[in-house]
Design a protein around this motif. Structure first.
Motif, PDB file in Angstrom:
ATOM      1  N   ARG A  27      -7.827   3.397   2.250  1.00 45.87           N
ATOM      2  CA  ARG A  27      -6.471   3.733   3.070  1.00 45.87           C
ATOM      3  C   ARG A  27      -5.476   4.067   2.046  1.00 45.87           C
ATOM      4  O   ARG A  27      -4.417   4.735   2.249  1.00 45.87           O
ATOM      5  N   ILE A  28      -5.409   3.463   0.992  1.00 45.94           N
ATOM      6  CA  ILE A  28      -4.246   3.602  -0.270  1.00 45.94           C
ATOM      7  C   ILE A  28      -4.803   4.770  -1.082  1.00 45.94           C
ATOM      8  O   ILE A  28      -5.840   4.963  -1.806  1.00 45.94           O
ATOM      9  N   LYS A  29      -3.794   5.760  -0.882  1.00 48.39           N
ATOM     10  CA  LYS A  29      -4.024   6.970  -1.491  1.00 48.39           C
ATOM     11  C   LYS A  29      -3.179   7.198  -2.688  1.00 48.39           C
ATOM     12  O   LYS A  29      -3.774   7.782  -3.859  1.00 48.39           O
ATOM     13  N   GLY A  30      -2.184   6.492  -2.935  1.00 47.69           N
ATOM     14  CA  GLY A  30      -1.262   6.614  -4.020  1.00 47.69           C
ATOM     15  C   GLY A  30      -0.268   5.314  -3.848  1.00 47.69           C
ATOM     16  O   GLY A  30       0.425   4.940  -2.770  1.00 47.69           O
ATOM     17  N   LEU A  31       0.408   5.106  -5.101  1.00 44.77           N
ATOM     18  CA  LEU A  31       1.428   4.146  -5.383  1.00 44.77           C
ATOM     19  C   LEU A  31       2.417   4.346  -6.283  1.00 44.77           C
ATOM     20  O   LEU A  31       2.075   4.973  -7.308  1.00 44.77           O
ATOM     21  N   GLU A  56       4.570  10.579  -3.742  1.00 41.48           N
ATOM     22  CA  GLU A  56       4.943   9.583  -4.659  1.00 41.48           C
ATOM     23  C   GLU A  56       5.982   9.905  -5.551  1.00 41.48           C
ATOM     24  O   GLU A  56       6.820   9.280  -5.787  1.00 41.48           O
ATOM     25  N   LEU A  57       5.933  11.193  -5.755  1.00 42.48           N
ATOM     26  CA  LEU A  57       7.377  11.634  -6.722  1.00 42.48           C
ATOM     27  C   LEU A  57       8.567  11.418  -5.715  1.00 42.48           C
ATOM     28  O   LEU A  57       9.804  11.284  -6.159  1.00 42.48           O
ATOM     29  N   GLY A  58       8.457  11.660  -4.303  1.00 46.29           N
ATOM     30  CA  GLY A  58       9.435  11.479  -3.386  1.00 46.29           C
ATOM     31  C   GLY A  58      10.063  10.125  -3.513  1.00 46.29           C
ATOM     32  O   GLY A  58      11.100   9.779  -3.263  1.00 46.29           O
ATOM     33  N   HIS A  59       8.943   9.262  -3.510  1.00 46.35           N
ATOM     34  CA  HIS A  59       9.425   7.789  -3.787  1.00 46.35           C
ATOM     35  C   HIS A  59      10.267   7.502  -4.937  1.00 46.35           C
ATOM     36  O   HIS A  59      11.303   6.633  -4.892  1.00 46.35           O
ATOM     37  N   HIS A  60       9.826   8.096  -6.053  1.00 44.52           N
ATOM     38  CA  HIS A  60      10.541   8.022  -7.346  1.00 44.52           C
ATOM     39  C   HIS A  60      12.080   8.557  -7.279  1.00 44.52           C
ATOM     40  O   HIS A  60      13.001   7.888  -7.451  1.00 44.52           O
ATOM     41  N   HIS A  61      12.314   9.598  -6.450  1.00 43.99           N
ATOM     42  CA  HIS A  61      13.443  10.203  -6.457  1.00 43.99           C
ATOM     43  C   HIS A  61      14.440   9.533  -5.302  1.00 43.99           C
ATOM     44  O   HIS A  61      15.510   9.560  -5.096  1.00 43.99           O
ATOM     45  N   ASN A  66      10.901  -2.775  -2.903  1.00 46.65           N
ATOM     46  CA  ASN A  66       9.511  -2.750  -2.475  1.00 46.65           C
ATOM     47  C   ASN A  66       9.632  -2.360  -1.033  1.00 46.65           C
ATOM     48  O   ASN A  66       9.998  -3.133  -0.361  1.00 46.65           O
ATOM     49  N   ILE A  67       8.908  -1.474  -0.581  1.00 45.73           N
ATOM     50  CA  ILE A  67       8.863  -1.111   0.636  1.00 45.73           C
ATOM     51  C   ILE A  67       7.425  -1.045   1.057  1.00 45.73           C
ATOM     52  O   ILE A  67       7.092  -0.468   2.396  1.00 45.73           O
ATOM     53  N   LEU A  68       6.603  -1.904   0.638  1.00 46.17           N
ATOM     54  CA  LEU A  68       5.218  -2.077   1.259  1.00 46.17           C
ATOM     55  C   LEU A  68       5.250  -2.484   2.522  1.00 46.17           C
ATOM     56  O   LEU A  68       4.216  -2.265   3.312  1.00 46.17           O
ATOM     57  N   ASN A  69       6.136  -3.452   2.949  1.00 46.49           N
ATOM     58  CA  ASN A  69       6.121  -3.941   4.250  1.00 46.49           C
ATOM     59  C   ASN A  69       6.437  -3.064   5.251  1.00 46.49           C
ATOM     60  O   ASN A  69       7.812  -2.960   5.426  1.00 46.49           O
ATOM     61  N   GLN A  70       5.766  -2.294   5.893  1.00 48.02           N
ATOM     62  CA  GLN A  70       6.272  -1.336   6.748  1.00 48.02           C
ATOM     63  C   GLN A  70       6.565  -1.938   8.461  1.00 48.02           C
ATOM     64  O   GLN A  70       6.845  -1.011   9.205  1.00 48.02           O
ATOM     65  N   ALA A  73      12.243  -1.565   9.540  1.00 49.79           N
ATOM     66  CA  ALA A  73      12.601  -0.615   9.713  1.00 49.79           C
ATOM     67  C   ALA A  73      13.123   0.500   8.449  1.00 49.79           C
ATOM     68  O   ALA A  73      12.955   1.339   8.160  1.00 49.79           O
ATOM     69  N   SER A  74      13.979  -0.438   7.578  1.00 44.25           N
ATOM     70  CA  SER A  74      14.495   0.292   6.541  1.00 44.25           C
ATOM     71  C   SER A  74      13.486   0.969   5.604  1.00 44.25           C
ATOM     72  O   SER A  74      13.499   1.643   4.930  1.00 44.25           O
ATOM     73  N   ASN A  75      12.219   0.126   5.443  1.00 40.18           N
ATOM     74  CA  ASN A  75      11.332   0.556   4.700  1.00 40.18           C
ATOM     75  C   ASN A  75      10.666   1.683   5.151  1.00 40.18           C
ATOM     76  O   ASN A  75      10.317   2.714   4.634  1.00 40.18           O
ATOM     77  N   ARG A  76      10.521   1.931   6.553  1.00 35.78           N
ATOM     78  CA  ARG A  76       9.987   2.959   7.301  1.00 35.78           C
ATOM     79  C   ARG A  76      10.808   4.122   6.991  1.00 35.78           C
ATOM     80  O   ARG A  76      10.344   5.214   6.787  1.00 35.78           O
TER      81      ARG A  76
END
Length: 87
Positions: A27-31, A56-61, A66-70, A73-76
């Protein structure tokens, strides 16, 4: 040059390292973490790799912390922002 290669060049210009890894979960495609993007080496097509790399570039920008815990709400919301950036 395909879309994946263009995104790789963009990441390189931003000083982001891209590594290919075999994750324990399919299920993990990228981090993204601290200037490094790990992409699942089992992704077969360049189109899917480009989509994963764009997010993943979007996450960089756009993401902070740590937003792994979905369940939070703020992580989502940060996940959504990264996807919007990728689009």
């Amino acid at each position: 040059m395909n879309a994946y290669e263009r995104l790789e060049n963009e990441a390189c210009k931003d000083g982001i390292d891209i590594i290919k890894r075999n994750f324990n979960s399919p299920r993990i495609k990228g981090l993204y973490f601290n200037g490094t993007i790990a992409i699942n080496e089992n992704i077969e097509t360049f189109k899917e790799r480009a989509c994963v790399l764009a997010e993943e570039l979007g996450h960089h920008h756009t993401s902070v912390g740590n937003i792994l815990n979905q369940t939070i709400a703020s992580n989502r919301k940060q996940e959504r922002q990264a996807r919007l950036w990728a689009y």
